[in-house]
Design a protein around this motif. Structure first.
Motif, PDB file in Angstrom:
ATOM      1  N   VAL A 233       0.847  -1.199   0.000  1.00 21.04           N
ATOM      2  CA  VAL A 233       0.000   0.000   0.000  1.00 21.04           C
ATOM      3  C   VAL A 233       0.886   1.254   0.000  1.00 21.04           C
ATOM      4  CG1 VAL A 233      -1.655   1.342   1.362  1.00 21.04           C
ATOM      5  CG2 VAL A 233      -1.970  -1.134   1.096  1.00 21.04           C
ATOM      6  N   ILE A 234       1.903   1.268   0.880  1.00 19.27           N
ATOM      7  CA  ILE A 234       2.810   2.426   0.929  1.00 19.27           C
ATOM      8  C   ILE A 234       3.491   2.604  -0.435  1.00 19.27           C
ATOM      9  CG2 ILE A 234       4.914   3.353   1.998  1.00 19.27           C
ATOM     10  CD1 ILE A 234       4.114   1.834   4.556  1.00 19.27           C
ATOM     11  N   PHE A 235       3.923   1.482  -1.024  1.00 15.55           N
ATOM     12  CA  PHE A 235       4.589   1.534  -2.322  1.00 15.55           C
ATOM     13  C   PHE A 235       3.702   2.207  -3.378  1.00 15.55           C
ATOM     14  CE2 PHE A 235       4.990  -0.567  -6.507  1.00 15.55           C
ATOM     15  CZ  PHE A 235       6.271  -0.160  -6.848  1.00 15.55           C
ATOM     16  N   PHE A 236       2.433   1.811  -3.433  1.00 17.66           N
ATOM     17  CA  PHE A 236       1.548   2.383  -4.454  1.00 17.66           C
ATOM     18  C   PHE A 236       1.282   3.864  -4.190  1.00 17.66           C
ATOM     19  CE2 PHE A 236       0.336  -2.153  -5.217  1.00 17.66           C
ATOM     20  CZ  PHE A 236       0.782  -2.186  -6.529  1.00 17.66           C
ATOM     21  N   VAL A 237       1.112   4.222  -2.928  1.00 17.60           N
ATOM     22  CA  VAL A 237       0.854   5.625  -2.608  1.00 17.60           C
ATOM     23  C   VAL A 237       2.076   6.487  -2.955  1.00 17.60           C
ATOM     24  CG1 VAL A 237       0.445   7.246  -0.702  1.00 17.60           C
ATOM     25  CG2 VAL A 237      -0.851   5.102  -0.813  1.00 17.60           C
TER      26      VAL A 237
ATOM     27  N   SER B   5       4.567   5.821  -4.994  1.00 22.38           N
ATOM     28  CA  SER B   5       4.791   5.847  -6.450  1.00 22.38           C
ATOM     29  C   SER B   5       3.828   6.803  -7.124  1.00 22.38           C
ATOM     30  CB  SER B   5       4.626   4.439  -7.036  1.00 22.38           C
ATOM     31  OG  SER B   5       5.570   3.566  -6.485  1.00 22.38           O
ATOM     32  N   ALA B   6       2.562   6.766  -6.692  1.00 20.78           N
ATOM     33  CA  ALA B   6       1.552   7.649  -7.297  1.00 20.78           C
ATOM     34  C   ALA B   6       1.914   9.116  -7.060  1.00 20.78           C
ATOM     35  CB  ALA B   6       0.169   7.336  -6.726  1.00 20.78           C
ATOM     36  N   ILE B   7       2.388   9.424  -5.846  1.00 23.83           N
ATOM     37  CA  ILE B   7       2.768  10.811  -5.542  1.00 23.83           C
ATOM     38  C   ILE B   7       3.935  11.244  -6.423  1.00 23.83           C
ATOM     39  CG2 ILE B   7       3.778  12.316  -3.769  1.00 23.83           C
ATOM     40  CD1 ILE B   7       2.151  10.700  -1.684  1.00 23.83           C
ATOM     41  N   MET B   8       4.961  10.377  -6.524  1.00 24.13           N
ATOM     42  CA  MET B   8       6.135  10.732  -7.327  1.00 24.13           C
ATOM     43  C   MET B   8       5.763  10.945  -8.789  1.00 24.13           C
ATOM     44  SD  MET B   8       9.466   8.699  -5.974  1.00 24.13           S
ATOM     45  CE  MET B   8       8.763   7.083  -5.932  1.00 24.13           C
ATOM     46  N   LEU B   9       4.955  10.016  -9.329  1.00 28.84           N
ATOM     47  CA  LEU B   9       4.563  10.150 -10.734  1.00 28.84           C
ATOM     48  C   LEU B   9       3.697  11.392 -10.918  1.00 28.84           C
ATOM     49  CD1 LEU B   9       3.802   6.402 -11.555  1.00 28.84           C
ATOM     50  CD2 LEU B   9       5.746   7.753 -12.336  1.00 28.84           C
ATOM     51  N   GLY B  10       2.826  11.669  -9.947  1.00 26.90           N
ATOM     52  CA  GLY B  10       1.966  12.846 -10.027  1.00 26.90           C
ATOM     53  C   GLY B  10       2.774  14.136 -10.043  1.00 26.90           C
ATOM     54  N   VAL B  11       3.761  14.221  -9.141  1.00 33.20           N
ATOM     55  CA  VAL B  11       4.573  15.437  -9.053  1.00 33.20           C
ATOM     56  C   VAL B  11       5.425  15.604 -10.316  1.00 33.20           C
ATOM     57  CG1 VAL B  11       6.504  16.508  -7.826  1.00 33.20           C
ATOM     58  CG2 VAL B  11       4.617  15.491  -6.540  1.00 33.20           C
ATOM     59  N   ALA B  12       6.054  14.496 -10.773  1.00 32.57           N
ATOM     60  CA  ALA B  12       6.988  14.610 -11.889  1.00 32.57           C
ATOM     61  C   ALA B  12       6.272  14.776 -13.226  1.00 32.57           C
ATOM     62  CB  ALA B  12       7.880  13.374 -11.937  1.00 32.57           C
ATOM     63  N   LEU B  13       5.181  14.059 -13.410  1.00 32.94           N
ATOM     64  CA  LEU B  13       4.532  14.061 -14.722  1.00 32.94           C
ATOM     65  C   LEU B  13       3.287  14.937 -14.767  1.00 32.94           C
ATOM     66  CD1 LEU B  13       4.811  10.242 -15.531  1.00 32.94           C
ATOM     67  CD2 LEU B  13       6.488  12.037 -15.902  1.00 32.94           C
ATOM     68  N   GLY B  14       2.827  15.363 -13.596  1.00 31.20           N
ATOM     69  CA  GLY B  14       1.596  16.163 -13.561  1.00 31.20           C
ATOM     70  C   GLY B  14       1.839  17.634 -13.901  1.00 31.20           C
ATOM     71  N   GLY B  15       3.103  18.045 -13.954  1.00 34.56           N
ATOM     72  CA  GLY B  15       3.427  19.422 -14.331  1.00 34.56           C
ATOM     73  C   GLY B  15       3.403  20.394 -13.164  1.00 34.56           C
TER      74      GLY B  15
ATOM     75  N   ALA C 115      15.413   1.293  -2.888  1.00 30.32           N
ATOM     76  CA  ALA C 115      15.226   0.756  -4.243  1.00 30.32           C
ATOM     77  C   ALA C 115      13.826   0.171  -4.412  1.00 30.32           C
ATOM     78  CB  ALA C 115      16.294  -0.305  -4.532  1.00 30.32           C
ATOM     79  N   ALA C 116      13.318  -0.469  -3.361  1.00 28.98           N
ATOM     80  CA  ALA C 116      12.006  -1.106  -3.474  1.00 28.98           C
ATOM     81  C   ALA C 116      10.890  -0.068  -3.558  1.00 28.98           C
ATOM     82  CB  ALA C 116      11.770  -2.043  -2.290  1.00 28.98           C
ATOM     83  N   PHE C 117      10.942   0.944  -2.689  1.00 25.46           N
ATOM     84  CA  PHE C 117       9.840   1.905  -2.645  1.00 25.46           C
ATOM     85  C   PHE C 117       9.954   2.969  -3.736  1.00 25.46           C
ATOM     86  CE2 PHE C 117       9.318   0.282   1.709  1.00 25.46           C
ATOM     87  CZ  PHE C 117       7.949   0.087   1.706  1.00 25.46           C
ATOM     88  N   LEU C 118      11.175   3.383  -4.080  1.00 21.18           N
ATOM     89  CA  LEU C 118      11.323   4.552  -4.951  1.00 21.18           C
ATOM     90  C   LEU C 118      11.744   4.233  -6.387  1.00 21.18           C
ATOM     91  CD1 LEU C 118      13.136   6.970  -2.453  1.00 21.18           C
ATOM     92  CD2 LEU C 118      10.674   6.629  -2.761  1.00 21.18           C
TER      93      LEU C 118
END
Lengths: 130, 249, 137
Positions: free
Chosen positions: A114-118, A120-130, C38-41
């Motif tokens: 769950v932490i991983f998905f949250v 990852s979603a934040i990182m992708l949102g910040v980087a690709l969301g503009g 590496a796993a999380f990021l």
């Protein structure tokens, strides 16, 4: 009285003897991609300190199919690493207790996903969301 | 009615005659309830009395009859021939251990390691009979109970490639039992056991392959014992100067 | 007798007598921290810098020099990049070093060279990433 002559079997090729070992070696091989990717990213940081031209040349080079394939493989390796890491983490962590109740290994694994998905979603949102 | 038969291929080794082990195949009749151990006993009783293997209780308690069945460490008393039919079985002595004769391995190394970890409760102060037993709550018992289920069958050593590559490694079962006593609220022997944990031959030879915990017939998780002690050893390494007698719990 | 080696019991007994504290906790702690990072990021980071950026998805402007250097020269961005790069290296190269043992290089000068190259690269990468990121601040 019988003579003792204990026989030791050779270990060469041990990791091919069992599917479990084969998967273990696949897990360990993700480290090669993690390392190469980190070096690649380090080089990218270096180009930032040199200037715009160097950075853009680096980015242009990454468009080459060899780099695209490399990064696709690195992504797969990182995902496999994440999957295997989360699954073995309960074995390396001290046993967790909520009150007197032991938190099950399965719960620990799920929380990490769950932490991983949250994250990852934040990182992708910040980087690709503009 | 004709009885079903299955081929059992056995690794034979006679230290007085053989330069190295070789396979011999036997055809063994079996019924639904015939265990692999019973198949071996059939061979010894009916086909070749010289076949050597260990067994005792026939019910997954004594831990004597562990062997490789088609490359997987298993107790032969609780594996059944029907599960391998219509294929065949290849039975070998437990991997990574010296072959004494046929399917019997030399257990000396493990027994020495087991002795080295002080596999018994070392109380802070001895208590006389009049003072009564050492008390423990169910929650305290829960912290070590699964590790105490180990029957020393050595399947985990046969599963561990790091032990196979370097037999100096203390190994899964001995570490599980070390952890069992260190986690016991009645025990105060941690300081005596930590030097073993902290050594290269202790937890640091392990790379968490994890197969030891997969093959354990008693549901012990030796991989967690070894790897939780990596955390303990790391804390001990960095904080040893602050807390002289092992800061890690 | 090429294939057969006798069990190494004398070695075992001597090592039981003289147990030496291993320095592995230092490397294992870095390996473990790197494994978590590496796993999380890494999956998201690789997706962004390795695939989205060169392919210009969703739009090339997102990967301009201005935006990238603004990120790398902020404290949070620099710290993020430092952690991802250095700990990934400690993680990956620790595993590579241990694999050499698994593939049959158990001791001797070759193992020492592999050890030096692995941990040397990790240390070098850590120093260089810190240097370049601080320079860009």
């Amino acid at each position: 009285m019988a003579t003792r002559r204990p026989y030791m079997r050779p270990m060469a090729g041990w990791w091919r003897r069992n599917p479990f070992y084969l998967f273990y070696m696949l897990r360990e091989s993700t480290a090669v991609f993690v390392t190469l990717y980190a070096l690649q990213l380090l080089y990218g940081v270096y180009t930032l300190t040199v200037g715009q031209a160097a950075f853009e040349a680096w980015l242009a080079r990454l468009q080459h199919p060899v780099y695209i394939v490399f990064h696709a493989l690195a992504l797969a390796a990182a995902l496999l690493h994440a999957f295997t890491w989360f699954n073995v983490a309960p074995k390396a962590m001290p046993a967790l207790y909520l009150g007197t109740r032991r938190v099950s290994d399965r719960t620990v694994v799920r929380v990490q996903f769950v932490i991983f998905f949250v994250v990852s979603a934040i990182m992708l949102g910040v980087a690709l969301g503009g | 009615m004709t009885q079903k038969t299955i081929d059992i291929e056995v690794l034979r080794y006679n230290p007085e005659k053989d330069y190295k082990p070789s396979y011999q195949t036997f055809e063994v009749p079996f019924a639904d309830e015939t265990s692999v151990l019973q198949g071996l006993q059939y061979i010894k009783d009916q086909l070749d009395g010289s076949l050597t293997f260990r067994w005792s209780c026939r019910m997954e308690i004594c831990g004597s009859c562990g062997m490789m069945i088609n490359g997987v460490p298993n107790l032969t008393c609780s594996s059944f021939l029907r599960d391998y039919y219509p294929g065949k079985l290849r039975i070998e002595p437990l991997s990574h251990l010296p072959i004494e004769r046929d399917l019997a391995v030399d257990q000396t190394d493990f027994l020495q390691k087991l002795e080295s970890i002080h596999p018994y409760i070392i109380p802070k102060e001895n208590q006389s009979v009049e003072e009564g037993p050492f008390k423990q709550t169910p929650a305290q018992r829960e912290r070590f109970y699964q590790y105490s289920e180990c029957i020393n069958c050595l399947l985990c050593y046969a599963a561990c490639p790091q032990y196979g590559l370097d037999s100096d490694f203390l190994g899964p079962a001995a570490m599980a039992l070390l952890h069992r006593y260190n986690s016991d609220s009645r025990d105060d022997g941690k300081a005596e056991r930590m030097p073993i944990v902290n050594a290269q031959e202790g937890v640091w030879a392990c790379t968490l392959v994890g197969y030891c915990s997969e093959v354990c017939p008693k549901g012990v998780d030796p991989a967690s014992a070894v790897n939780r002690n990596k955390v303990n050893s790391t804390l001990d390494y960095f904080f040893r100067f602050m807390a002289p007698k092992g800061a890690a719990e | 007798m090429a294939e057969q080696s006798m069990p190494n019991q004398s070695l075992n007994q001597s090592s039981q007598r003289s147990l030496k504290r291993s320095n592995e906790p230092v490397f294992w702690a870095l390996f473990g921290a790197g494994g978590v990072v590496a796993a999380f990021l890494l999956p998201a980071v690789i997706l962004i810098t390795g695939l989205a950026a060169p392919l210009g998805i969703p739009s090339p402007e997102l990967f301009s020099y201005e935006r990238a250097s603004a990120f790398a020269s902020s404290w949070a961005g620099a710290l993020f990049l430092f952690i991802v790069i250095s700990l990934s290296l400690w993680h990956g190269l620790h595993r590579v070093y241990h694999s050499s043992h698994e593939l049959g290089i158990h001791r001797g000068p070759l193992l020492s060279v592999i050890r030096l190259v692995c941990y040397g690269t990790a240390l070098g990468g850590t120093v260089l990433s810190a240097y370049w990121l601080i320079a860009a601040l």
